[in-house]
Design an enzyme around this catalytic site. Structure first.
Site, PDB file in Angstrom:
ATOM      1  N   ARG A  22       0.847  -1.196   0.000  1.00 36.69           N
ATOM      2  CA  ARG A  22       0.000   0.000   0.000  1.00 36.69           C
ATOM      3  C   ARG A  22       0.875   1.236   0.000  1.00 36.69           C
ATOM      4  O   ARG A  22       1.780   1.366   0.818  1.00 36.69           O
ATOM      5  CB  ARG A  22      -0.919   0.018   1.215  1.00 36.69           C
ATOM      6  CG  ARG A  22      -1.935  -1.089   1.127  1.00 36.69           C
ATOM      7  CD  ARG A  22      -2.962  -1.012   2.218  1.00 36.69           C
ATOM      8  NE  ARG A  22      -3.723  -2.253   2.188  1.00 36.69           N
ATOM      9  CZ  ARG A  22      -4.632  -2.597   3.076  1.00 36.69           C
ATOM     10  NH1 ARG A  22      -4.906  -1.799   4.083  1.00 36.69           N
ATOM     11  NH2 ARG A  22      -5.279  -3.734   2.968  1.00 36.69           N
ATOM     12  N   SER A 113      -7.992  -1.132   0.749  1.00 34.14           N
ATOM     13  CA  SER A 113      -9.023  -1.401   1.745  1.00 34.14           C
ATOM     14  C   SER A 113      -9.709  -0.132   2.254  1.00 34.14           C
ATOM     15  O   SER A 113     -10.259   0.621   1.471  1.00 34.14           O
ATOM     16  CB  SER A 113      -8.404  -2.213   2.873  1.00 34.14           C
ATOM     17  OG  SER A 113      -9.396  -2.673   3.734  1.00 34.14           O
ATOM     18  N   HIS A 114      -9.599   0.103   3.562  1.00 32.07           N
ATOM     19  CA  HIS A 114     -10.330   1.221   4.169  1.00 32.07           C
ATOM     20  C   HIS A 114      -9.587   2.545   4.046  1.00 32.07           C
ATOM     21  O   HIS A 114     -10.076   3.571   4.488  1.00 32.07           O
ATOM     22  CB  HIS A 114     -10.551   0.913   5.651  1.00 32.07           C
ATOM     23  CG  HIS A 114      -9.260   0.609   6.338  1.00 32.07           C
ATOM     24  ND1 HIS A 114      -8.632  -0.598   6.189  1.00 32.07           N
ATOM     25  CD2 HIS A 114      -8.460   1.367   7.105  1.00 32.07           C
ATOM     26  CE1 HIS A 114      -7.494  -0.577   6.857  1.00 32.07           C
ATOM     27  NE2 HIS A 114      -7.360   0.600   7.426  1.00 32.07           N
ATOM     28  N   ASP A 277     -16.271  -1.919   4.383  1.00 32.04           N
ATOM     29  CA  ASP A 277     -15.149  -1.012   4.084  1.00 32.04           C
ATOM     30  C   ASP A 277     -14.896  -0.896   2.579  1.00 32.04           C
ATOM     31  O   ASP A 277     -15.666  -1.400   1.758  1.00 32.04           O
ATOM     32  CB  ASP A 277     -13.890  -1.460   4.824  1.00 32.04           C
ATOM     33  CG  ASP A 277     -13.295  -2.724   4.240  1.00 32.04           C
ATOM     34  OD1 ASP A 277     -14.054  -3.522   3.669  1.00 32.04           O
ATOM     35  OD2 ASP A 277     -12.067  -2.908   4.343  1.00 32.04           O
ATOM     36  N   ASP A 279     -12.979  -2.320   0.353  1.00 38.44           N
ATOM     37  CA  ASP A 279     -12.934  -3.507  -0.505  1.00 38.44           C
ATOM     38  C   ASP A 279     -13.907  -4.597  -0.067  1.00 38.44           C
ATOM     39  O   ASP A 279     -13.856  -5.716  -0.579  1.00 38.44           O
ATOM     40  CB  ASP A 279     -11.508  -4.059  -0.578  1.00 38.44           C
ATOM     41  CG  ASP A 279     -10.973  -4.471   0.786  1.00 38.44           C
ATOM     42  OD1 ASP A 279     -11.376  -3.874   1.795  1.00 38.44           O
ATOM     43  OD2 ASP A 279     -10.141  -5.399   0.848  1.00 38.44           O
ATOM     44  N   ASP A 281     -14.364  -6.315   2.748  1.00 33.13           N
ATOM     45  CA  ASP A 281     -14.067  -7.456   3.620  1.00 33.13           C
ATOM     46  C   ASP A 281     -14.331  -7.178   5.099  1.00 33.13           C
ATOM     47  O   ASP A 281     -14.378  -8.105   5.899  1.00 33.13           O
ATOM     48  CB  ASP A 281     -12.634  -7.990   3.391  1.00 33.13           C
ATOM     49  CG  ASP A 281     -11.562  -6.938   3.567  1.00 33.13           C
ATOM     50  OD1 ASP A 281     -11.903  -5.775   3.848  1.00 33.13           O
ATOM     51  OD2 ASP A 281     -10.365  -7.277   3.408  1.00 33.13           O
ATOM     52  N   ARG A 282     -14.502  -5.911   5.470  1.00 32.60           N
ATOM     53  CA  ARG A 282     -14.789  -5.609   6.878  1.00 32.60           C
ATOM     54  C   ARG A 282     -16.280  -5.378   7.091  1.00 32.60           C
ATOM     55  O   ARG A 282     -17.010  -5.081   6.139  1.00 32.60           O
ATOM     56  CB  ARG A 282     -14.059  -4.337   7.311  1.00 32.60           C
ATOM     57  CG  ARG A 282     -12.580  -4.457   7.272  1.00 32.60           C
ATOM     58  CD  ARG A 282     -11.930  -3.224   7.858  1.00 32.60           C
ATOM     59  NE  ARG A 282     -10.490  -3.394   7.834  1.00 32.60           N
ATOM     60  CZ  ARG A 282      -9.640  -2.751   8.616  1.00 32.60           C
ATOM     61  NH1 ARG A 282     -10.106  -1.866   9.494  1.00 32.60           N
ATOM     62  NH2 ARG A 282      -8.351  -2.963   8.531  1.00 32.60           N
ATOM     63  N   LYS A 376     -11.637 -12.279   4.774  1.00 37.34           N
ATOM     64  CA  LYS A 376     -12.751 -11.871   5.620  1.00 37.34           C
ATOM     65  C   LYS A 376     -13.844 -11.345   4.707  1.00 37.34           C
ATOM     66  O   LYS A 376     -13.579 -10.968   3.569  1.00 37.34           O
ATOM     67  CB  LYS A 376     -12.311 -10.850   6.657  1.00 37.34           C
ATOM     68  CG  LYS A 376     -11.557  -9.633   6.139  1.00 37.34           C
ATOM     69  CD  LYS A 376     -11.005  -8.859   7.337  1.00 37.34           C
ATOM     70  CE  LYS A 376     -10.321  -7.569   6.916  1.00 37.34           C
ATOM     71  NZ  LYS A 376      -8.900  -7.793   6.562  1.00 37.34           N
ATOM     72  N   ARG A 496      -1.139   0.944  17.705  1.00 37.36           N
ATOM     73  CA  ARG A 496      -2.444   0.459  18.163  1.00 37.36           C
ATOM     74  C   ARG A 496      -2.271  -0.100  19.570  1.00 37.36           C
ATOM     75  O   ARG A 496      -1.351  -0.883  19.826  1.00 37.36           O
ATOM     76  CB  ARG A 496      -2.964  -0.650  17.255  1.00 37.36           C
ATOM     77  CG  ARG A 496      -3.038  -0.280  15.780  1.00 37.36           C
ATOM     78  CD  ARG A 496      -3.970  -1.229  15.042  1.00 37.36           C
ATOM     79  NE  ARG A 496      -3.838  -1.148  13.597  1.00 37.36           N
ATOM     80  CZ  ARG A 496      -4.305  -0.152  12.843  1.00 37.36           C
ATOM     81  NH1 ARG A 496      -4.926   0.875  13.411  1.00 37.36           N
ATOM     82  NH2 ARG A 496      -4.155  -0.165  11.533  1.00 37.36           N
TER      83      ARG A 496
HETATM   84  C1  VG1 Z   1      -5.143  -3.810   9.839  1.00 39.59           C
HETATM   85  C2  VG1 Z   1      -5.877  -4.630  10.886  1.00 39.59           C
HETATM   86  C3  VG1 Z   1      -5.740  -6.106  10.557  1.00 39.59           C
HETATM   87  C4  VG1 Z   1      -6.263  -6.372   9.133  1.00 39.59           C
HETATM   88  C5  VG1 Z   1      -5.541  -5.473   8.148  1.00 39.59           C
HETATM   89  C6  VG1 Z   1      -6.098  -5.582   6.747  1.00 39.59           C
HETATM   90  O1  VG1 Z   1      -3.766  -4.125   9.856  1.00 39.59           O
HETATM   91  O2  VG1 Z   1      -5.390  -4.357  12.168  1.00 39.59           O
HETATM   92  O3  VG1 Z   1      -6.453  -6.845  11.518  1.00 39.59           O
HETATM   93  O4  VG1 Z   1      -6.064  -7.706   8.778  1.00 39.59           O
HETATM   94  O5  VG1 Z   1      -5.666  -4.101   8.545  1.00 39.59           O
HETATM   95  O6  VG1 Z   1      -7.461  -5.293   6.721  1.00 39.59           O
HETATM   96  P1  VG1 Z   1      -2.680  -3.213  10.618  1.00 39.59           P
HETATM   97  O7  VG1 Z   1      -1.362  -3.858  10.322  1.00 39.59           O
HETATM   98  O8  VG1 Z   1      -2.823  -1.834  10.081  1.00 39.59           O
HETATM   99  O9  VG1 Z   1      -3.056  -3.260  12.067  1.00 39.59           O
HETATM  100  V1  VG1 Z   1      -8.124  -4.591   5.339  1.00 39.59           V
HETATM  101  O10 VG1 Z   1      -9.737  -4.524   5.504  1.00 39.59           O
HETATM  102  O11 VG1 Z   1      -7.187  -3.236   5.286  1.00 39.59           O
HETATM  103  O12 VG1 Z   1      -7.653  -5.607   4.007  1.00 39.59           O
HETATM  104 CO    CO Z   2     -10.644  -4.242   3.745  1.00 40.70          CO
END
Ligand code: VG1
Ligand code: CO
Length: 543
Positions: A22, A113-114, A277, A279, A281-282, A376, A496
């Site tokens: 990303r 993703s988000h 979200d 894409d 998956d959330r 997910k 986090r």
């Molecule tokens: C975050 C979340 C993690 C999830 C990942 C991808 O990662 O904490 O649980 O699997 O995003 O989700 P990180 O390394 O930023 O904590 V998604 O919906 O961005 O594909």
């Molecule tokens: Co996502």
């Protein structure tokens, strides 16, 4: 078909994170940047003749440009076919399903993703293997290693393909097949859930509101909730896909999905609210004036799984990422099924699902899923809830309260400190690591530290080992604090802090998590010296 070998120079920053590579769109737009990474992916694969690639993304800015480039590179690198979602669209769970259903060699999913989308925001790219799941670490590491050696990439000299029209475009020894991005996925959902019961619920007095956040799930939600389940159009909001996701931040949580949250907490609120979200998956699940934490959602789905046709014979086992609360562990213990604890990121669940060790899995970060795909799945989680509600004929709040009364409540919250200078963020983590030894046995108020460690994981199926997956501070009463650096951001660093305490006392189950965890939040700040080291006095996001 003419294949051009293009000379390139390497980029040293193409290391995939928690979920793919990303970066800012502007980084991807640099000459050769995307191509280098895609070639590095292809260079790690041993392709059989005529292999098929699944290709699609969440519709964000740069999606379609990237798709045309990847099609030409797939042709040049020996793929016989590319299956692409119309308009370049495939939600992450739908892409996983397409890989599995059509048994393609693998897939490339274009998404950050988000993370926000647009010319000044983020883009992402991820490789999924033949099981439909994100490439495991040994593959992402091999891709990164290739990216540091690359000197040329291959591009077929073919015209752009019209990806807005269903059907096949044939070239010499190569074919691009544009498919409906929604249909196969909607069929899969219909095969798993009791659509008759859910339709009855949604066409009766039960009102729902689904927020697509202008991202990829809009068309999926329309097909499933409106066309197949008969809900009124007013059940959907923000369900048009926009290249910039409406200028928003498509992260379904209490902070970023506040429009939906306001509706669910207002007078005359619908009975059920959900969001997904960028894409798809959330998921976030809300009742009337009530928020379900993702960790509880996983536990409740596990406890009620046999009400859902796809799981009527029960689940083989469950898995959760380490920072996810132990609520599902309690359900697993009662059901006498195994419960696995993995590092953060969906790629760690794949082996367990492939080996039939687990059926359901989830993460505290609004991710829940099952072995129907290897990602997910946001809409799947929403359908789980609707199916359970239809079967139990109870409100969201009543279902959660009954669950807590039976199992106790794992009070849970996550505090994110976003966009901190990388050095400051690293210094917080280093500081704690150095002090681990001295911390054991120390008491803070009513809490005493039992152990501290840096979580590591050995995959029980293939033995692969992952270290430094989050700092854990475990207290004698079972409460815990976890610190982790995010692996999905594109700017600075994000710390986090995950907080969890167990509350068996039903009379305290109604308490707000922030109040119930107040003391622990202070301990986390004290132990980490986070305020002092980052000059931040409060988190940017609390979930
Ligand atoms: C975050 C979340 C993690 C999830 C990942 C991808 O990662 O904490 O649980 O699997 O995003 O989700 P990180 O390394 O930023 O904590 V998604 O919906 O961005 O594909
Ligand atoms: Co996502």
């Amino acid at each position: 078909m003419r294949i051009n070998h293009i000379n390139t120079t390497l980029f040293s920053d193409q290391k995939p994170g928690t979920s793919g590579l990303r970066k800012k769109v502007r980084v991807f737009q640099q000459v050769h940047y995307l191509e280098n990474f895609v070639q590095s992916i292809f260079d790690t694969l041993e392709l059989p003749k005529n292999a098929t690639l699944t290709l699609g993304g969440d519709g964000r800015f740069y999606n379609c440009v990237a798709i045309q480039i990847i099609i030409k590179m797939a042709a040049a690198n020996g793929f016989g076919r590319v299956i692409v979602g119309r308009g370049g669209i495939l939600s992450t769970p739908a892409a996983s399903h397409i890989i599995r259903k059509y048994q393609t060699f693998g897939g490339i999913i274009l998404s950050a993703s988000h993370n926000p989308a647009g010319p000044d925001d983020d883009f992402g790219i991820k490789y999924n293997t033949a099981n439909g799941g994100p490439a495991p670490e040994k593959i992402t590491e091999a891709i990164f290693a290739k990216s540091k050696l690359i000197s040329e990439y291959k591009l077929a000299e073919i015209a752009d393909v019209n990806i807005d029209k269903l059907g096949e475009t044939r070239f010499d020894g190569f074919c691009v097949q544009v498919i409906d991005p929604v249909c196969d996925y909607a069929d899969l959902m219909a095969s798993m859930f009791d659509f008759v019961a859910i339709k009855k619920l949604l066409t009766g007095n039960f009102n729902i509101k689904f927020d697509g956040m202008y991202a990829v799930t809009g068309p999926y939600a329309k097909e499933i909730f409106i066309n197949r389940l008969g809900a009124p159009e007013s059940s959907l909001m923000n369900c048009g896909v926009s290249e910039t996701f409406g200028g928003g931040h498509p992260d379904p949580n209490l902070t970023y999905a506040h429009d939906l949250v306001d509706i669910l907490y207002a007078k005359g609120a619908p009975d059920f609210g959900a969001a997904s979200d960028g894409d798809g998956d959330r998921n976030m699940i809300l009742g009337k004036g009530f928020f379900v934490t993702p960790s509880d959602s996983l536990a409740i789905i596990a406890a009620n799984a046999t009400l859902i046709p796809a799981y009527k014979r029960g689940v083989a086992g469950v898995a959760r990422s380490m920072p996810t609360s132990g609520a599902v562990d309690r359900v697993a213990a009662k059901l006498n099924i195994p419960c696995y604890e993995t590092p953060t990121g969906w790629k760690f669940f794949g082996n367990l699902m492939d080996a039939d060790k687990v059926t359901l899995c989830g993460e505290e970060s609004f991710g829940t899923g099952s072995s129907h795909v290897r990602e997910k799945d946001g809409l799947w989680a929403v359908l789980c809830w609707l199916n359970i509600i239809a079967a139990r004929q109870q409100s969201v709040e009543a279902i959660v309260m009954a669950h807590w009364a039976e199992y106790g409540r794992n009070v849970y919250s996550r505090h994110d400190y976003e966009n901190i200078p990388t050095d400051a963020a690293n210094s917080v983590i280093e500081y704690m690591r150095e002090n681990f030894g001295a911390m054991t046995g120390k008491s803070y108020g009513r809490y005493t530290i039992k152990t501290c460690d840096d979580f590591s994981y050995t995959d029980p199926i293939d033995g692969s080992f992952s270290s430094k997956q989050g700092l854990r501070i475990l207290f004698t009463d079972g409460s815990r604090i976890v610190f982790r650096l995010s692996g999905t951001g594109t700017e600075g660093a994000t710390i986090r802090i995950y907080l969890e305490a167990f509350e068996p006392d039903t009379s305290k189950h109604h308490l707000d998590a922030q109040d119930a965890l107040a003391e622990m939040i202070q301990i986390a700040l004290q132990i980490s010296q986070l305020k002092e080291k980052t000059s931040r006095d409060k988190p940017t996001v609390i979930t």
